[in-house]
Design a protein around this motif. Structure first.
Motif, PDB file in Angstrom:
ATOM      1  N   LEU A 189      10.880  -9.181   6.162  1.00  0.00           N
ATOM      2  CA  LEU A 189      10.890  -9.280   4.709  1.00  0.00           C
ATOM      3  C   LEU A 189       9.802  -8.389   4.143  1.00  0.00           C
ATOM      4  CD1 LEU A 189      11.871 -10.588   2.093  1.00  0.00           C
ATOM      5  CD2 LEU A 189      10.317 -12.493   2.539  1.00  0.00           C
ATOM      6  N   SER A 190      10.209  -7.411   3.313  1.00  0.00           N
ATOM      7  CA  SER A 190       9.284  -6.490   2.660  1.00  0.00           C
ATOM      8  C   SER A 190       9.197  -6.829   1.177  1.00  0.00           C
ATOM      9  CB  SER A 190       9.753  -5.042   2.846  1.00  0.00           C
ATOM     10  OG  SER A 190       8.875  -4.144   2.200  1.00  0.00           O
ATOM     11  N   ILE A 191       7.974  -6.893   0.655  1.00  0.00           N
ATOM     12  CA  ILE A 191       7.754  -7.293  -0.741  1.00  0.00           C
ATOM     13  C   ILE A 191       6.998  -6.199  -1.472  1.00  0.00           C
ATOM     14  CG2 ILE A 191       6.744  -9.040  -2.254  1.00  0.00           C
ATOM     15  CD1 ILE A 191       6.814 -10.949   0.185  1.00  0.00           C
ATOM     16  N   ASP A 192       7.509  -5.761  -2.608  1.00  0.00           N
ATOM     17  CA  ASP A 192       6.848  -4.777  -3.463  1.00  0.00           C
ATOM     18  C   ASP A 192       5.782  -5.493  -4.294  1.00  0.00           C
ATOM     19  OD1 ASP A 192       6.077  -2.937  -5.378  1.00  0.00           O
ATOM     20  OD2 ASP A 192       8.109  -2.268  -5.843  1.00  0.00           O
ATOM     21  N   VAL A 193       4.509  -5.091  -4.135  1.00  0.00           N
ATOM     22  CA  VAL A 193       3.421  -5.725  -4.895  1.00  0.00           C
ATOM     23  C   VAL A 193       2.770  -4.737  -5.857  1.00  0.00           C
ATOM     24  CG1 VAL A 193       2.971  -7.455  -3.129  1.00  0.00           C
ATOM     25  CG2 VAL A 193       1.754  -5.262  -3.030  1.00  0.00           C
ATOM     26  N   SER A 194       3.493  -3.690  -6.206  1.00  0.00           N
ATOM     27  CA  SER A 194       2.924  -2.650  -7.068  1.00  0.00           C
ATOM     28  C   SER A 194       2.611  -3.151  -8.478  1.00  0.00           C
ATOM     29  CB  SER A 194       3.870  -1.443  -7.142  1.00  0.00           C
ATOM     30  OG  SER A 194       5.150  -1.828  -7.636  1.00  0.00           O
ATOM     31  N   ALA A 195       3.235  -4.248  -8.902  1.00  0.00           N
ATOM     32  CA  ALA A 195       2.933  -4.792 -10.226  1.00  0.00           C
ATOM     33  C   ALA A 195       1.477  -5.223 -10.325  1.00  0.00           C
ATOM     34  CB  ALA A 195       3.853  -5.973 -10.530  1.00  0.00           C
ATOM     35  N   ASN A 196       0.846  -5.434  -9.190  1.00  0.00           N
ATOM     36  CA  ASN A 196      -0.546  -5.894  -9.180  1.00  0.00           C
ATOM     37  C   ASN A 196      -1.508  -4.820  -8.667  1.00  0.00           C
ATOM     38  OD1 ASN A 196      -1.943  -8.274  -9.956  1.00  0.00           O
ATOM     39  ND2 ASN A 196      -2.488  -8.641  -7.830  1.00  0.00           N
ATOM     40  N   GLN A 197      -1.066  -3.578  -8.691  1.00  0.00           N
ATOM     41  CA  GLN A 197      -1.861  -2.525  -8.055  1.00  0.00           C
ATOM     42  C   GLN A 197      -3.219  -2.317  -8.715  1.00  0.00           C
ATOM     43  OE1 GLN A 197      -0.407   1.692  -8.781  1.00  0.00           O
ATOM     44  NE2 GLN A 197       1.396   0.576  -9.510  1.00  0.00           N
ATOM     45  N   ASP A 198      -3.341  -2.494 -10.023  1.00  0.00           N
ATOM     46  CA  ASP A 198      -4.633  -2.289 -10.682  1.00  0.00           C
ATOM     47  C   ASP A 198      -5.672  -3.279 -10.170  1.00  0.00           C
ATOM     48  OD1 ASP A 198      -3.603  -0.200 -12.148  1.00  0.00           O
ATOM     49  OD2 ASP A 198      -3.235  -1.402 -13.958  1.00  0.00           O
ATOM     50  N   ASP A 199      -5.276  -4.530 -10.042  1.00  0.00           N
ATOM     51  CA  ASP A 199      -6.194  -5.535  -9.514  1.00  0.00           C
ATOM     52  C   ASP A 199      -6.528  -5.271  -8.052  1.00  0.00           C
ATOM     53  OD1 ASP A 199      -6.637  -7.101 -11.782  1.00  0.00           O
ATOM     54  OD2 ASP A 199      -4.779  -8.206 -11.492  1.00  0.00           O
ATOM     55  N   TYR A 200      -5.533  -4.840  -7.275  1.00  0.00           N
ATOM     56  CA  TYR A 200      -5.779  -4.566  -5.869  1.00  0.00           C
ATOM     57  C   TYR A 200      -6.712  -3.367  -5.681  1.00  0.00           C
ATOM     58  CZ  TYR A 200      -2.078  -7.856  -4.577  1.00  0.00           C
ATOM     59  OH  TYR A 200      -1.317  -8.985  -4.394  1.00  0.00           O
ATOM     60  N   MET A 201      -6.595  -2.368  -6.555  1.00  0.00           N
ATOM     61  CA  MET A 201      -7.511  -1.231  -6.476  1.00  0.00           C
ATOM     62  C   MET A 201      -8.916  -1.648  -6.909  1.00  0.00           C
ATOM     63  SD  MET A 201      -5.301   2.121  -7.665  1.00  0.00           S
ATOM     64  CE  MET A 201      -4.715   1.407  -9.221  1.00  0.00           C
ATOM     65  N   ALA A 202      -9.012  -2.489  -7.937  1.00  0.00           N
ATOM     66  CA  ALA A 202     -10.317  -2.984  -8.374  1.00  0.00           C
ATOM     67  C   ALA A 202     -10.999  -3.788  -7.278  1.00  0.00           C
ATOM     68  CB  ALA A 202     -10.158  -3.833  -9.637  1.00  0.00           C
ATOM     69  N   ALA A 203     -10.208  -4.476  -6.490  1.00  0.00           N
ATOM     70  CA  ALA A 203     -10.743  -5.282  -5.393  1.00  0.00           C
ATOM     71  C   ALA A 203     -10.973  -4.471  -4.129  1.00  0.00           C
ATOM     72  CB  ALA A 203      -9.778  -6.433  -5.088  1.00  0.00           C
ATOM     73  N   LYS A 204     -10.682  -3.152  -4.193  1.00  0.00           N
ATOM     74  CA  LYS A 204     -10.834  -2.250  -3.049  1.00  0.00           C
ATOM     75  C   LYS A 204      -9.949  -2.644  -1.868  1.00  0.00           C
ATOM     76  CE  LYS A 204     -15.462  -0.600  -4.191  1.00  0.00           C
ATOM     77  NZ  LYS A 204     -15.430  -1.112  -5.589  1.00  0.00           N
ATOM     78  N   LEU A 205      -8.834  -3.264  -2.180  1.00  0.00           N
ATOM     79  CA  LEU A 205      -7.827  -3.514  -1.152  1.00  0.00           C
ATOM     80  C   LEU A 205      -7.016  -2.247  -0.920  1.00  0.00           C
ATOM     81  CD1 LEU A 205      -6.200  -5.425   0.696  1.00  0.00           C
ATOM     82  CD2 LEU A 205      -4.846  -6.075  -1.302  1.00  0.00           C
TER      83      LEU A 205
END
Length: 297
Positions: A189-205
């Motif tokens: 199962l592959s899930i697109d999480v790009s809707a949250n990319q700004d937060d993930y970049m801010a968190a350095k994930l």
């Protein structure tokens, strides 16, 4: 990174173990009227239960198959009557004909605002006992137990393992995606999480190019046990299925990367199979609302 609320293995320890063997107390007879919801359980002494055992919920239906209505109690220990949390919960049945008792052997089941429902899950046209109770944790998880009492033989057919549902495990991968597998699914199962990319970049994930920057536990993703599970007669034949929802979480407890909706049917011999499974992909997530964007190193 903030530690996640719990790993599946930790949940097994904290939630308690539900036994599948019944403790038959059919030789104990009632010498009093049935207990009422919210009151001390009148048969506690006879059944050698703690003196602070209360009736959490009580319902009536034929659960042993003799065509006579039985009384089913959800009982548990509380410090005082108005407490909403109860520990050492158990399901006790008073036979409508003999007035004797039988009970499940549930281990360490506790929770808030326990509820009891009596419907047929097995297809034998005899009601079974369905219990749900909230864990009270921030993950929104509920414990669920189903027990049968056919021929006055208590058997738990849905317990802690079944309450884990799909049991998805995965990780964040390049391209703002999550990839993993569910124990009950044939395909990855592959899930697109790009809707949250700004937060993930801010968190350095992730970096701006969508490449994963973290590693180890910081990139793990997994499902919680059921946050909701509801009896539902999908095909109108009188035998009920279970419709449930689970969260798949990422960086921490509040980071919901997807939700799994599933329908389960009883297959006999204590086995449940998923009839339908679907999952969500977020198109929009409000920035800063979904997760704590700080990773502790």
């Amino acid at each position: 990174m903030n530690k996640k609320w719990m790993k599946p293995a930790a949940f097994l320890v904290l939630a308690g173990v539900v036994g599948v063997a019944g403790l038959n107390l059919a030789g104990t007879k009632a010498a009093h009227a049935a207990s009422e919801k919210g009151k001390l359980f009148a048969a506690a002494d006879e059944l050698k239960l703690d003196k602070n055992t209360y009736v959490i919920d009580v319902k009536s239906a034929d659960v042993n198959g003799d065509k006579l209505e039985d009384t089913v109690f959800l009982v548990g220990q509380k410090e005082k009557a108005d407490d909403i949390y109860a520990s050492n919960m158990n399901i006790v049945v008073q036979d409508g004909k003999s007035k004797t008792y039988s009970a499940t052997d549930i281990k360490e089941l506790g929770g808030y605002e326990g509820e009891l429902t009596l419907v047929d899950f097995t297809g034998d046209h005899v009601a079974d006992a369905f219990v749900k109770t909230a864990t009270g944790g921030s993950g929104g998880i509920y414990h669920h137990v189903i027990a049968t009492f056919a021929n006055n033989k208590p058997t738990v057919i849905f317990g802690e393992k079944e309450n884990e549902g799909i049991r998805y495990e995965g990780k964040f991968v390049n391209g703002f995606k999550v990839e993993g597998k569910g124990a009950q699914l044939d395909k990855p199962l592959s899930i697109d999480v790009s809707a949250n990319q700004d937060d993930y970049m801010a968190a350095k994930l992730y970096d701006k190019a969508g490449k994963v920057q973290a590693d180890g536990e910081d990139v793990t993703v997994y499902s919680y046990p059921f946050g909701s599970l509801t009896p539902i007669d999908m095909d109108g034949n009188g035998t009920y299925e279970l419709a449930g929802q689970q969260r798949i979480v990422g960086m921490n407890n509040t980071d919901t990367v997807s939700r799994i909706n599933s329908v389960w049917g009883y297959q006999g011999a204590g086995k449940w199979n998923p009839w339908e499974v679907e999952y969500s992909t977020f198109l929009v997530k409000h920035p800063g609302e979904a997760i704590n964007t700080t990773i502790e190193k």
